[in-house]
Scaffold this motif. Structure first.
Motif, PDB file in Angstrom:
ATOM      1  N   MET A  64      -7.389   1.814  58.119  1.00  0.00           N
ATOM      2  CA  MET A  64      -5.990   1.526  58.344  1.00  0.00           C
ATOM      3  C   MET A  64      -5.352   2.755  58.991  1.00  0.00           C
ATOM      4  SD  MET A  64      -3.085   0.388  55.589  1.00  0.00           S
ATOM      5  CE  MET A  64      -3.607  -1.307  55.529  1.00  0.00           C
ATOM      6  N   LEU A  65      -4.562   2.516  59.999  1.00  0.00           N
ATOM      7  CA  LEU A  65      -3.901   3.599  60.722  1.00  0.00           C
ATOM      8  C   LEU A  65      -2.832   4.260  59.862  1.00  0.00           C
ATOM      9  CD1 LEU A  65      -3.453   1.805  64.164  1.00  0.00           C
ATOM     10  CD2 LEU A  65      -5.155   3.542  63.566  1.00  0.00           C
ATOM     11  N   PRO A  66      -2.604   5.561  60.061  1.00  0.00           N
ATOM     12  CA  PRO A  66      -1.600   6.274  59.257  1.00  0.00           C
ATOM     13  C   PRO A  66      -0.209   5.640  59.304  1.00  0.00           C
ATOM     14  CG  PRO A  66      -2.943   7.835  60.471  1.00  0.00           C
ATOM     15  CD  PRO A  66      -3.338   6.473  60.945  1.00  0.00           C
ATOM     16  N   GLU A  67       0.197   5.144  60.470  1.00  0.00           N
ATOM     17  CA  GLU A  67       1.527   4.520  60.547  1.00  0.00           C
ATOM     18  C   GLU A  67       1.579   3.220  59.747  1.00  0.00           C
ATOM     19  OE1 GLU A  67      -0.665   3.857  64.483  1.00  0.00           O
ATOM     20  OE2 GLU A  67      -0.113   5.587  63.296  1.00  0.00           O
ATOM     21  N   ASP A  68       0.446   2.509  59.669  1.00  0.00           N
ATOM     22  CA  ASP A  68       0.380   1.305  58.837  1.00  0.00           C
ATOM     23  C   ASP A  68       0.447   1.687  57.358  1.00  0.00           C
ATOM     24  OD1 ASP A  68       0.202  -0.367  61.051  1.00  0.00           O
ATOM     25  OD2 ASP A  68      -1.992  -0.287  61.075  1.00  0.00           O
ATOM     26  N   GLN A  69      -0.204   2.781  57.005  1.00  0.00           N
ATOM     27  CA  GLN A  69      -0.163   3.246  55.621  1.00  0.00           C
ATOM     28  C   GLN A  69       1.266   3.616  55.220  1.00  0.00           C
ATOM     29  OE1 GLN A  69      -2.896   6.522  55.459  1.00  0.00           O
ATOM     30  NE2 GLN A  69      -4.709   5.204  55.446  1.00  0.00           N
ATOM     31  N   GLN A  70       1.973   4.301  56.110  1.00  0.00           N
ATOM     32  CA  GLN A  70       3.344   4.733  55.811  1.00  0.00           C
ATOM     33  C   GLN A  70       4.286   3.552  55.594  1.00  0.00           C
ATOM     34  OE1 GLN A  70       4.281   7.858  55.133  1.00  0.00           O
ATOM     35  NE2 GLN A  70       2.154   8.458  55.447  1.00  0.00           N
ATOM     36  N   ARG A  71       3.947   2.431  56.182  1.00  0.00           N
ATOM     37  CA  ARG A  71       4.781   1.232  56.048  1.00  0.00           C
ATOM     38  C   ARG A  71       4.834   0.747  54.594  1.00  0.00           C
ATOM     39  NH1 ARG A  71       3.793  -4.154  56.647  1.00  0.00           N
ATOM     40  NH2 ARG A  71       1.608  -3.854  57.157  1.00  0.00           N
ATOM     41  N   PHE A  72       3.841   1.117  53.791  1.00  0.00           N
ATOM     42  CA  PHE A  72       3.785   0.673  52.400  1.00  0.00           C
ATOM     43  C   PHE A  72       4.540   1.598  51.444  1.00  0.00           C
ATOM     44  CE2 PHE A  72       0.311  -1.707  54.238  1.00  0.00           C
ATOM     45  CZ  PHE A  72       0.487  -2.942  53.648  1.00  0.00           C
ATOM     46  N   ARG A  73       4.972   2.751  51.920  1.00  0.00           N
ATOM     47  CA  ARG A  73       5.702   3.686  51.040  1.00  0.00           C
ATOM     48  C   ARG A  73       6.966   3.055  50.450  1.00  0.00           C
ATOM     49  NH1 ARG A  73       4.730   9.848  52.180  1.00  0.00           N
ATOM     50  NH2 ARG A  73       5.681   9.828  50.155  1.00  0.00           N
ATOM     51  N   PRO A  74       7.814   2.377  51.254  1.00  0.00           N
ATOM     52  CA  PRO A  74       9.007   1.757  50.658  1.00  0.00           C
ATOM     53  C   PRO A  74       8.665   0.636  49.682  1.00  0.00           C
ATOM     54  CG  PRO A  74       9.155   1.731  53.071  1.00  0.00           C
ATOM     55  CD  PRO A  74       7.811   2.268  52.711  1.00  0.00           C
ATOM     56  N   VAL A  75       7.589  -0.097  49.956  1.00  0.00           N
ATOM     57  CA  VAL A  75       7.164  -1.174  49.042  1.00  0.00           C
ATOM     58  C   VAL A  75       6.796  -0.574  47.694  1.00  0.00           C
ATOM     59  CG1 VAL A  75       5.412  -2.959  48.670  1.00  0.00           C
ATOM     60  CG2 VAL A  75       6.359  -2.614  50.954  1.00  0.00           C
ATOM     61  N   ILE A  76       6.040   0.515  47.717  1.00  0.00           N
ATOM     62  CA  ILE A  76       5.620   1.176  46.483  1.00  0.00           C
ATOM     63  C   ILE A  76       6.826   1.782  45.773  1.00  0.00           C
ATOM     64  CG2 ILE A  76       4.282   3.115  45.571  1.00  0.00           C
ATOM     65  CD1 ILE A  76       2.199   2.489  47.802  1.00  0.00           C
ATOM     66  N   ALA A  77       7.715   2.428  46.523  1.00  0.00           N
ATOM     67  CA  ALA A  77       8.905   3.037  45.926  1.00  0.00           C
ATOM     68  C   ALA A  77       9.792   1.992  45.256  1.00  0.00           C
ATOM     69  CB  ALA A  77       9.692   3.798  46.988  1.00  0.00           C
ATOM     70  N   ALA A  78       9.939   0.830  45.885  1.00  0.00           N
ATOM     71  CA  ALA A  78      10.756  -0.236  45.305  1.00  0.00           C
ATOM     72  C   ALA A  78      10.140  -0.745  44.008  1.00  0.00           C
ATOM     73  CB  ALA A  78      10.916  -1.378  46.303  1.00  0.00           C
ATOM     74  N   GLY A  84      -5.483   1.831  51.676  1.00  0.00           N
ATOM     75  CA  GLY A  84      -5.842   0.617  52.405  1.00  0.00           C
ATOM     76  C   GLY A  84      -7.308   0.498  52.733  1.00  0.00           C
ATOM     77  N   ARG A  85      -8.111   1.442  52.254  1.00  0.00           N
ATOM     78  CA  ARG A  85      -9.555   1.403  52.475  1.00  0.00           C
ATOM     79  C   ARG A  85     -10.233   1.089  51.147  1.00  0.00           C
ATOM     80  NH1 ARG A  85     -10.589   6.513  54.579  1.00  0.00           N
ATOM     81  NH2 ARG A  85      -9.322   5.836  56.319  1.00  0.00           N
ATOM     82  N   CYS A  86     -11.147   0.146  51.163  1.00  0.00           N
ATOM     83  CA  CYS A  86     -11.868  -0.269  49.959  1.00  0.00           C
ATOM     84  C   CYS A  86     -12.714   0.901  49.442  1.00  0.00           C
ATOM     85  CB  CYS A  86     -12.756  -1.472  50.267  1.00  0.00           C
ATOM     86  SG  CYS A  86     -13.729  -2.047  48.848  1.00  0.00           S
ATOM     87  N   LEU A  87     -12.609   1.152  48.148  1.00  0.00           N
ATOM     88  CA  LEU A  87     -13.383   2.238  47.549  1.00  0.00           C
ATOM     89  C   LEU A  87     -14.875   1.912  47.449  1.00  0.00           C
ATOM     90  CD1 LEU A  87     -11.059   3.417  44.635  1.00  0.00           C
ATOM     91  CD2 LEU A  87     -11.362   4.432  46.894  1.00  0.00           C
ATOM     92  N   LEU A  88     -15.223   0.634  47.507  1.00  0.00           N
ATOM     93  CA  LEU A  88     -16.631   0.241  47.364  1.00  0.00           C
ATOM     94  C   LEU A  88     -17.364   0.153  48.693  1.00  0.00           C
ATOM     95  CD1 LEU A  88     -16.263  -2.436  44.549  1.00  0.00           C
ATOM     96  CD2 LEU A  88     -16.926  -0.030  44.342  1.00  0.00           C
ATOM     97  N   CYS A  89     -16.760  -0.521  49.672  1.00  0.00           N
ATOM     98  CA  CYS A  89     -17.473  -0.722  50.939  1.00  0.00           C
ATOM     99  C   CYS A  89     -16.912   0.119  52.084  1.00  0.00           C
ATOM    100  CB  CYS A  89     -17.472  -2.201  51.319  1.00  0.00           C
ATOM    101  SG  CYS A  89     -15.855  -2.850  51.797  1.00  0.00           S
ATOM    102  N   GLY A  90     -15.703   0.658  51.912  1.00  0.00           N
ATOM    103  CA  GLY A  90     -15.105   1.502  52.951  1.00  0.00           C
ATOM    104  C   GLY A  90     -14.370   0.745  54.045  1.00  0.00           C
ATOM    105  N   LYS A  91     -14.384  -0.590  54.004  1.00  0.00           N
ATOM    106  CA  LYS A  91     -13.662  -1.375  55.008  1.00  0.00           C
ATOM    107  C   LYS A  91     -12.182  -1.448  54.640  1.00  0.00           C
ATOM    108  CE  LYS A  91     -17.645  -4.240  56.132  1.00  0.00           C
ATOM    109  NZ  LYS A  91     -18.214  -5.586  56.097  1.00  0.00           N
ATOM    110  N   ASP A  92     -11.368  -1.848  55.621  1.00  0.00           N
ATOM    111  CA  ASP A  92      -9.933  -1.981  55.369  1.00  0.00           C
ATOM    112  C   ASP A  92      -9.657  -3.150  54.426  1.00  0.00           C
ATOM    113  OD1 ASP A  92      -9.259   0.165  56.925  1.00  0.00           O
ATOM    114  OD2 ASP A  92      -8.525  -1.030  58.622  1.00  0.00           O
ATOM    115  N   ILE A  93      -8.700  -2.934  53.522  1.00  0.00           N
ATOM    116  CA  ILE A  93      -8.220  -4.002  52.643  1.00  0.00           C
ATOM    117  C   ILE A  93      -7.187  -4.794  53.447  1.00  0.00           C
ATOM    118  CG2 ILE A  93      -6.967  -4.497  50.506  1.00  0.00           C
ATOM    119  CD1 ILE A  93      -8.044  -1.820  49.423  1.00  0.00           C
ATOM    120  N   ALA A  94      -7.210  -6.093  53.339  1.00  0.00           N
ATOM    121  CA  ALA A  94      -6.285  -6.949  54.083  1.00  0.00           C
ATOM    122  C   ALA A  94      -4.837  -6.560  53.778  1.00  0.00           C
ATOM    123  CB  ALA A  94      -6.519  -8.410  53.729  1.00  0.00           C
TER     124      ALA A  94
END
Length: 113
Positions: free
Chosen positions: A1-15, A82-92
């Motif tokens: 997952m790209l860093p800008e995509d990761q940053q998009r989840f910060r407000p979701v987590i904060a809320a 956003g990266r799976c800890l088991l397989c390393g692929k992106d989580i949807a």
């Protein structure tokens, strides 16, 4: 997952963290022990104690979710969110929108069961 995509989840987590703080604060009164000097019947005391234990269990569940969300914030800072800890692929992204503290993708989660 790209860093800008990761940053998009910060407000979701904060809320969600803010909502958890409100819920945990509301549970404080329900988690207090029933004083033995309060004059209530035996069954009422047992009911109050059971209600207290249910509130404590709910509080523990919310505190665990809060810890997972703080861990998700740490993963965003590290760039591993956003990266799976088991397989390393992106989580949807749809999964992360509903459960931002997810650490595994759906296929790996299904295999774990």
């Amino acid at each position: 997952m790209l860093p800008e995509d990761q940053q998009r989840f910060r407000p979701v987590i904060a809320a969600r963290l803010a909502a958890l703080d409100v819920e945990l604060h509301a549970l404080d009164d329900e988690c207090r022990a029933v004083s033995p000097d309060v004059s209530i019947g035996r069954l009422s005391r047992l009911d109050a104690m059971q209600h207290q234990q249910m509130a404590l269990a709910g509080k523990r569940r919310l505190e665990e979710e809060r810890a997972r969300l703080h861990e998700a914030e740490r993963r965003i800072l590290q760039g591993t969110f956003g990266r799976c800890l088991l397989c390393g692929k992106d989580i949807a992204e749809l999964r992360l929108e509903h459960q931002p503290d997810a650490v595994t993708c759906v296929p790996c989660m299904s295999r774990k069961k």
